[in-house]
Design a protein around this motif. Sequence first.
Motif, PDB file in Angstrom:
ATOM      1  N   ILE A  82       0.872  -1.177   0.000  1.00  0.00           N
ATOM      2  CA  ILE A  82       0.000   0.000   0.000  1.00  0.00           C
ATOM      3  C   ILE A  82       0.906   1.222   0.000  1.00  0.00           C
ATOM      4  CG2 ILE A  82      -1.881   1.222   1.150  1.00  0.00           C
ATOM      5  CD1 ILE A  82      -2.254  -1.285   2.886  1.00  0.00           C
ATOM      6  N   TYR A  84       0.753   5.385   0.166  1.00  0.00           N
ATOM      7  CA  TYR A  84      -0.048   6.597   0.332  1.00  0.00           C
ATOM      8  C   TYR A  84       0.724   7.780  -0.222  1.00  0.00           C
ATOM      9  CZ  TYR A  84      -3.133   4.099   3.579  1.00  0.00           C
ATOM     10  OH  TYR A  84      -4.020   3.214   4.149  1.00  0.00           O
ATOM     11  N   GLN A  89      -3.976   6.996  -2.953  1.00  0.00           N
ATOM     12  CA  GLN A  89      -3.361   5.798  -2.408  1.00  0.00           C
ATOM     13  C   GLN A  89      -3.400   4.719  -3.486  1.00  0.00           C
ATOM     14  OE1 GLN A  89      -5.853   3.399   0.385  1.00  0.00           O
ATOM     15  NE2 GLN A  89      -7.080   5.254   0.532  1.00  0.00           N
ATOM     16  N   VAL A 106      -6.862   9.541  -1.333  1.00  0.00           N
ATOM     17  CA  VAL A 106      -6.077   9.208  -0.144  1.00  0.00           C
ATOM     18  C   VAL A 106      -6.944   8.914   1.086  1.00  0.00           C
ATOM     19  CG1 VAL A 106      -5.738  11.609   0.604  1.00  0.00           C
ATOM     20  CG2 VAL A 106      -3.998   9.888   1.113  1.00  0.00           C
ATOM     21  N   ASN A 109     -11.393   4.228   2.006  1.00  0.00           N
ATOM     22  CA  ASN A 109     -11.292   3.178   3.012  1.00  0.00           C
ATOM     23  C   ASN A 109     -10.413   2.033   2.511  1.00  0.00           C
ATOM     24  OD1 ASN A 109     -11.820   1.002   4.763  1.00  0.00           O
ATOM     25  ND2 ASN A 109     -13.867   1.777   5.244  1.00  0.00           N
ATOM     26  N   THR A 110      -9.169   1.998   2.988  1.00  0.00           N
ATOM     27  CA  THR A 110      -8.201   0.990   2.540  1.00  0.00           C
ATOM     28  C   THR A 110      -8.671  -0.415   2.886  1.00  0.00           C
ATOM     29  OG1 THR A 110      -6.516   2.627   3.089  1.00  0.00           O
ATOM     30  CG2 THR A 110      -5.744   0.438   2.524  1.00  0.00           C
ATOM     31  N   GLY A 111      -9.235  -0.585   4.059  1.00  0.00           N
ATOM     32  CA  GLY A 111      -9.704  -1.899   4.495  1.00  0.00           C
ATOM     33  C   GLY A 111     -10.773  -2.459   3.570  1.00  0.00           C
ATOM     34  N   PHE A 114      -9.268  -3.896   0.520  1.00  0.00           N
ATOM     35  CA  PHE A 114      -8.777  -5.251   0.728  1.00  0.00           C
ATOM     36  C   PHE A 114      -9.920  -6.260   0.701  1.00  0.00           C
ATOM     37  CE2 PHE A 114      -4.377  -5.589   0.995  1.00  0.00           C
ATOM     38  CZ  PHE A 114      -3.863  -4.409   1.498  1.00  0.00           C
TER      39      PHE A 114
ATOM     40  N   LYS B  37      -9.424   5.359  10.781  1.00  0.00           N
ATOM     41  CA  LYS B  37     -10.382   5.909   9.813  1.00  0.00           C
ATOM     42  C   LYS B  37     -10.219   5.320   8.425  1.00  0.00           C
ATOM     43  CE  LYS B  37     -10.589  10.328   9.645  1.00  0.00           C
ATOM     44  NZ  LYS B  37     -10.554  11.783   9.866  1.00  0.00           N
ATOM     45  N   GLN B  38      -9.018   4.790   8.158  1.00  0.00           N
ATOM     46  CA  GLN B  38      -8.775   4.216   6.826  1.00  0.00           C
ATOM     47  C   GLN B  38      -9.244   2.770   6.723  1.00  0.00           C
ATOM     48  OE1 GLN B  38      -5.516   6.922   4.967  1.00  0.00           O
ATOM     49  NE2 GLN B  38      -7.307   5.897   4.190  1.00  0.00           N
ATOM     50  N   GLY B  39      -9.875   2.276   7.792  1.00  0.00           N
ATOM     51  CA  GLY B  39     -10.363   0.911   7.727  1.00  0.00           C
ATOM     52  C   GLY B  39      -9.296  -0.131   7.985  1.00  0.00           C
ATOM     53  N   LEU B  40      -8.224   0.273   8.653  1.00  0.00           N
ATOM     54  CA  LEU B  40      -7.160  -0.683   8.982  1.00  0.00           C
ATOM     55  C   LEU B  40      -7.274  -1.064  10.456  1.00  0.00           C
ATOM     56  CD1 LEU B  40      -4.327   1.080   6.986  1.00  0.00           C
ATOM     57  CD2 LEU B  40      -5.585  -0.962   6.326  1.00  0.00           C
ATOM     58  N   SER B  50      -9.289  -9.172  11.838  1.00  0.00           N
ATOM     59  CA  SER B  50      -8.799  -7.916  11.261  1.00  0.00           C
ATOM     60  C   SER B  50      -9.305  -7.701   9.840  1.00  0.00           C
ATOM     61  CB  SER B  50      -7.277  -7.829  11.323  1.00  0.00           C
ATOM     62  OG  SER B  50      -6.702  -9.023  10.915  1.00  0.00           O
ATOM     63  N   SER B  51      -9.721  -8.773   9.171  1.00  0.00           N
ATOM     64  CA  SER B  51     -10.264  -8.606   7.816  1.00  0.00           C
ATOM     65  C   SER B  51     -11.615  -7.885   7.824  1.00  0.00           C
ATOM     66  CB  SER B  51     -10.416  -9.962   7.132  1.00  0.00           C
ATOM     67  OG  SER B  51     -11.120 -10.846   7.970  1.00  0.00           O
ATOM     68  N   ALA B  53     -12.124  -5.150   9.408  1.00  0.00           N
ATOM     69  CA  ALA B  53     -11.882  -3.739   9.744  1.00  0.00           C
ATOM     70  C   ALA B  53     -12.446  -2.772   8.718  1.00  0.00           C
ATOM     71  CB  ALA B  53     -10.376  -3.499   9.905  1.00  0.00           C
ATOM     72  N   GLY B  54     -12.235  -3.091   7.438  1.00  0.00           N
ATOM     73  CA  GLY B  54     -12.673  -2.171   6.391  1.00  0.00           C
ATOM     74  C   GLY B  54     -14.181  -1.989   6.394  1.00  0.00           C
ATOM     75  N   ILE B  55     -14.879  -3.112   6.548  1.00  0.00           N
ATOM     76  CA  ILE B  55     -16.336  -3.059   6.505  1.00  0.00           C
ATOM     77  C   ILE B  55     -16.890  -2.349   7.735  1.00  0.00           C
ATOM     78  CG2 ILE B  55     -18.410  -4.473   6.391  1.00  0.00           C
ATOM     79  CD1 ILE B  55     -16.654  -6.531   4.875  1.00  0.00           C
ATOM     80  N   ALA B  57     -15.408   0.010   9.549  1.00  0.00           N
ATOM     81  CA  ALA B  57     -15.174   1.452   9.399  1.00  0.00           C
ATOM     82  C   ALA B  57     -16.079   2.027   8.318  1.00  0.00           C
ATOM     83  CB  ALA B  57     -13.708   1.712   9.059  1.00  0.00           C
TER      84      ALA B  57
END
Lengths: 134, 102
Positions: A82, A84, A89, A106, A109-111, A114, B37-40, B50-51, B53-55, B57
Amino acid sequence: INSTHFSIDLMEEGLQSMLKRLLPTVDGLQCILVCDRDGVIIVEVHTDDLPPAIVKPIFMGTFAIASEQASKLGVGKNSSVISYYSGHQVIQCNYLPLVLTFVAKVDANTGMLFALEEDLRDSVNQLRDLIGVS
Amino acid sequence: SPNYCIVNSSIMEGQLESQVTEISQTPGIVGVICTDKQGLSLAAQGTLKSSAAGIVAGLASQANSLKMGTGDDDKPTVVVEFDTGNIMIKSQERSTLAVHKV
């Protein structure tokens, strides 16, 4: 040869329309693409606000090198990188010889990106198997 | 008998880990996740991996975009109901916490 070419076309069209469908599902996602290790684009979808400089082989081609180096750190094979930047990003996922790339704003939502990668995993693996040799 | 948990407070995330462990030891709580805030994922225990996290957030941020609160500090609590239990998601300024309760 003809039938292989036909099925690759079908697969590409299937993947392209799937990517097009998934592109608006994450806020701020601007581009999804699959390219080879040298940055040659195989499948790509993007929104209108994507800066064109990003989708260039010199940008995409560095991942393969970086990923191979990262895999030598002694903690296993590198699966993704990843990056940024100030406005964007970039998430690049290792399916070498293929690379799956997401480009987003940027603050996206990075998560979630994934989670999106998980949805695409089977299709990209199928494409990689179709293409064959590493 | 009471549950004890040994926490390594000399690691960077020790305090966060100990808080999350304390929450996950509450009766009825089977999963806890804290994300940025980035869903991490910052910390995850139990059924919430931890998978997720994105959903987590993403749900919190989408609910907040309804803008029904009285100000920036008034963020909604999202409750996802299943037959077997609930997942409650609450955002603060820089992080989001979700708890899975059966």
